[in-house]
Scaffold this motif. Structure first.
Motif, PDB file in Angstrom:
ATOM      1  N   THR A   1       0.815  -1.226   0.000  1.00 44.62           N
ATOM      2  CA  THR A   1       0.000   0.000   0.000  1.00 44.62           C
ATOM      3  C   THR A   1       0.843   1.268   0.000  1.00 44.62           C
ATOM      4  O   THR A   1       0.458   2.277  -0.564  1.00 44.62           O
ATOM      5  CB  THR A   1      -0.919   0.054   1.231  1.00 44.62           C
ATOM      6  N   HIS A   2       1.968   1.240   0.696  1.00 44.45           N
ATOM      7  CA  HIS A   2       2.878   2.399   0.722  1.00 44.45           C
ATOM      8  C   HIS A   2       4.217   1.966   1.306  1.00 44.45           C
ATOM      9  O   HIS A   2       4.397   0.811   1.681  1.00 44.45           O
ATOM     10  CB  HIS A   2       2.274   3.601   1.460  1.00 44.45           C
ATOM     11  N   GLN A   3       5.157   2.905   1.339  1.00 48.87           N
ATOM     12  CA  GLN A   3       6.537   2.518   1.601  1.00 48.87           C
ATOM     13  C   GLN A   3       6.928   2.512   3.084  1.00 48.87           C
ATOM     14  O   GLN A   3       8.060   2.154   3.408  1.00 48.87           O
ATOM     15  CB  GLN A   3       7.476   3.453   0.842  1.00 48.87           C
ATOM     16  N   HIS A   4       6.037   2.868   3.994  1.00 52.29           N
ATOM     17  CA  HIS A   4       6.440   2.903   5.406  1.00 52.29           C
ATOM     18  C   HIS A   4       6.893   1.520   5.885  1.00 52.29           C
ATOM     19  O   HIS A   4       6.338   0.492   5.512  1.00 52.29           O
ATOM     20  CB  HIS A   4       5.295   3.428   6.282  1.00 52.29           C
ATOM     21  N   TYR A   5       7.895   1.572   6.754  1.00 55.85           N
ATOM     22  CA  TYR A   5       8.614   0.375   7.176  1.00 55.85           C
ATOM     23  C   TYR A   5       7.699  -0.720   7.732  1.00 55.85           C
ATOM     24  O   TYR A   5       7.894  -1.905   7.461  1.00 55.85           O
ATOM     25  CB  TYR A   5       9.658   0.768   8.225  1.00 55.85           C
ATOM     26  N   ASP A   6       6.687  -0.303   8.520  1.00 54.34           N
ATOM     27  CA  ASP A   6       5.797  -1.308   9.129  1.00 54.34           C
ATOM     28  C   ASP A   6       4.975  -2.065   8.076  1.00 54.34           C
ATOM     29  O   ASP A   6       4.366  -3.081   8.389  1.00 54.34           O
ATOM     30  CB  ASP A   6       4.883  -0.686  10.206  1.00 54.34           C
ATOM     31  N   HIS A   7       4.978  -1.588   6.831  1.00 57.82           N
ATOM     32  CA  HIS A   7       4.193  -2.237   5.761  1.00 57.82           C
ATOM     33  C   HIS A   7       5.055  -3.021   4.766  1.00 57.82           C
ATOM     34  O   HIS A   7       4.536  -3.783   3.969  1.00 57.82           O
ATOM     35  CB  HIS A   7       3.355  -1.184   5.021  1.00 57.82           C
ATOM     36  N   ILE A   8       6.374  -2.806   4.805  1.00 58.87           N
ATOM     37  CA  ILE A   8       7.249  -3.483   3.822  1.00 58.87           C
ATOM     38  C   ILE A   8       8.366  -4.293   4.484  1.00 58.87           C
ATOM     39  O   ILE A   8       9.179  -4.910   3.808  1.00 58.87           O
ATOM     40  CB  ILE A   8       7.880  -2.469   2.829  1.00 58.87           C
TER      41      ILE A   8
ATOM     42  N   ASN B   1      -5.552   9.081   2.290  1.00 61.88           N
ATOM     43  CA  ASN B   1      -4.896  10.329   2.731  1.00 61.88           C
ATOM     44  C   ASN B   1      -3.849  10.081   3.808  1.00 61.88           C
ATOM     45  O   ASN B   1      -4.145  10.119   4.996  1.00 61.88           O
ATOM     46  CB  ASN B   1      -5.960  11.287   3.279  1.00 61.88           C
ATOM     47  N   HIS B   2      -2.617   9.836   3.360  1.00 58.63           N
ATOM     48  CA  HIS B   2      -1.547   9.568   4.314  1.00 58.63           C
ATOM     49  C   HIS B   2      -0.402  10.543   4.044  1.00 58.63           C
ATOM     50  O   HIS B   2      -0.506  11.398   3.173  1.00 58.63           O
ATOM     51  CB  HIS B   2      -1.134   8.092   4.161  1.00 58.63           C
ATOM     52  N   THR B   3       0.721  10.389   4.773  1.00 60.31           N
ATOM     53  CA  THR B   3       1.805  11.368   4.627  1.00 60.31           C
ATOM     54  C   THR B   3       2.681  11.120   3.405  1.00 60.31           C
ATOM     55  O   THR B   3       3.474  11.969   3.028  1.00 60.31           O
ATOM     56  CB  THR B   3       2.705  11.343   5.879  1.00 60.31           C
TER      57      THR B   3
ATOM     58  N   SER C   1      -5.502   0.650   4.383  1.00 61.08           N
ATOM     59  CA  SER C   1      -4.112   0.970   4.722  1.00 61.08           C
ATOM     60  C   SER C   1      -4.088   2.153   5.689  1.00 61.08           C
ATOM     61  O   SER C   1      -5.088   2.439   6.341  1.00 61.08           O
ATOM     62  CB  SER C   1      -3.274   1.269   3.478  1.00 61.08           C
ATOM     63  N   ASP C   2      -2.950   2.857   5.779  1.00 57.42           N
ATOM     64  CA  ASP C   2      -2.842   4.007   6.679  1.00 57.42           C
ATOM     65  C   ASP C   2      -3.526   5.198   6.024  1.00 57.42           C
ATOM     66  O   ASP C   2      -3.198   5.573   4.890  1.00 57.42           O
ATOM     67  CB  ASP C   2      -1.364   4.364   6.922  1.00 57.42           C
ATOM     68  N   THR C   3      -4.447   5.797   6.747  1.00 55.64           N
ATOM     69  CA  THR C   3      -5.134   6.960   6.166  1.00 55.64           C
ATOM     70  C   THR C   3      -5.668   7.874   7.249  1.00 55.64           C
ATOM     71  O   THR C   3      -6.049   7.419   8.330  1.00 55.64           O
ATOM     72  CB  THR C   3      -6.294   6.525   5.247  1.00 55.64           C
TER      73      THR C   3
HETATM   74 ZN   LIG Z   1       2.170   4.726   7.013  1.00 51.51          ZN
END
Ligand SMILES: [Zn+2]
Ligand SMILES: [Zn+2]
Length: 256
Positions: A52-59, A135-137, A157-159
């Motif tokens: 969903t996005h590149q933040h560490y907790d997701h990859i 809508n995330h950072t 995901s994170d939003t």
């Molecule tokens: Zn995130």
């Protein structure tokens, strides 16, 4: 559709794992607590991973999974938007932190990457996949996954708040939504692109106005230190909305 929550949280400790969802033992969404939850055999059965996005907790577990597959001369399909692929290639699988599994081995790279375009339904293995911006950072998409028998789930995901445009594009039977912190952290949540129970409530009210129904809701990405407060507040919004909303946990199984 059988969904197993491998990781339900935004922080990792002995009793909580980074966010990771496994569908029908073959399709993964976000690779937080992935390798630590599955045997080597189960890892080799995976067909595809959606990020969903590149933040560490997701990859986090992508490099670990790639190494396991590489050592078994196996490979995996990974799907994401372009910024996520670029971040992995530049910062993680770059030949310095870990091998360049996106390019190696040359004949058949361990990771076969496909860039997906938000708003366009694509076929991934047996599933129709729709990536929808949230809508995330940093650039983030949620995924709607629809199985051949018409069952569908959407994972936000994170939003942060403001999901009306997102809701217009999806019609899931199950909504897996993030709630990272309790209501007292609302100002922080809005700034950091996350939801609290009250912020989720407003998004669900908008969903019901737009769609005329509310799906079953399962909450993920909780900060484990604040989970008790989140749980109490979620119970109260489930009551207010008269609709089932429950907190996910590691090992939770959902069936559609
Ligand atoms: Zn995130
Ligand atoms: Zn996260």
């Amino acid at each position: 559709m059988d969904i197993k929550v491998l990781g339900a949280h935004n922080c990792e400790a002995k009793s909580s794992k980074f966010i990771c969802l496994l569908i029908d033992d073959s399709l993964v969404i976000d690779a937080g607590g992935l390798t630590s939850s599955l045997s080597l055999q189960a890892q080799q059965k995976l067909r595809a991973i959606l990020l969903t996005h590149q933040h560490y907790d997701h990859i986090r577990d992508i490099p670990a999974l790639a190494m396991n597959l590489f050592l078994h001369q196996s490979n995996i399909n990974i799907y994401s938007t372009l910024p996520v692929r670029d971040a992995l290639a530049t910062h993680l699988l770059n030949g310095e932190l870990y091998p360049k599994f996106l390019e190696q081995p040359q004949q058949k790279p361990t990771i076969k990457f496909t860039i997906i375009e938000p708003g366009k339904t694509e076929q991934v293995e047996d599933y129709a996949i729709l990536a929808v911006p949230v809508n995330h950072t940093n650039p983030t998409v949620g995924y709607q996954v629809t199985s051949p028998d018409g069952k569908s789930m959407f994972y936000t995901s994170d939003t942060g708040p403001g999901l009306t445009e997102c809701w217009e594009q999806v019609s899931p039977q199950l909504l897996i939504a993030e709630v990272t912190a309790p209501d007292e952290y609302q100002d922080w949540a809005v700034q950091a692109g996350h939801l609290t129970p009250s912020l989720l409530k407003q998004e669900l009210i908008n969903f019901r106005e737009l769609k005329g129904y509310l799906p079953r809701v399962v909450v993920v990405h909780m900060n484990p230190s604040l989970e008790k407060e989140i749980e109490t507040e979620i119970e109260s919004i489930a009551n207010d909305l008269n609709s089932p909303i429950t907190l996910a946990y590691e090992g939770m199984r959902l069936h559609l």
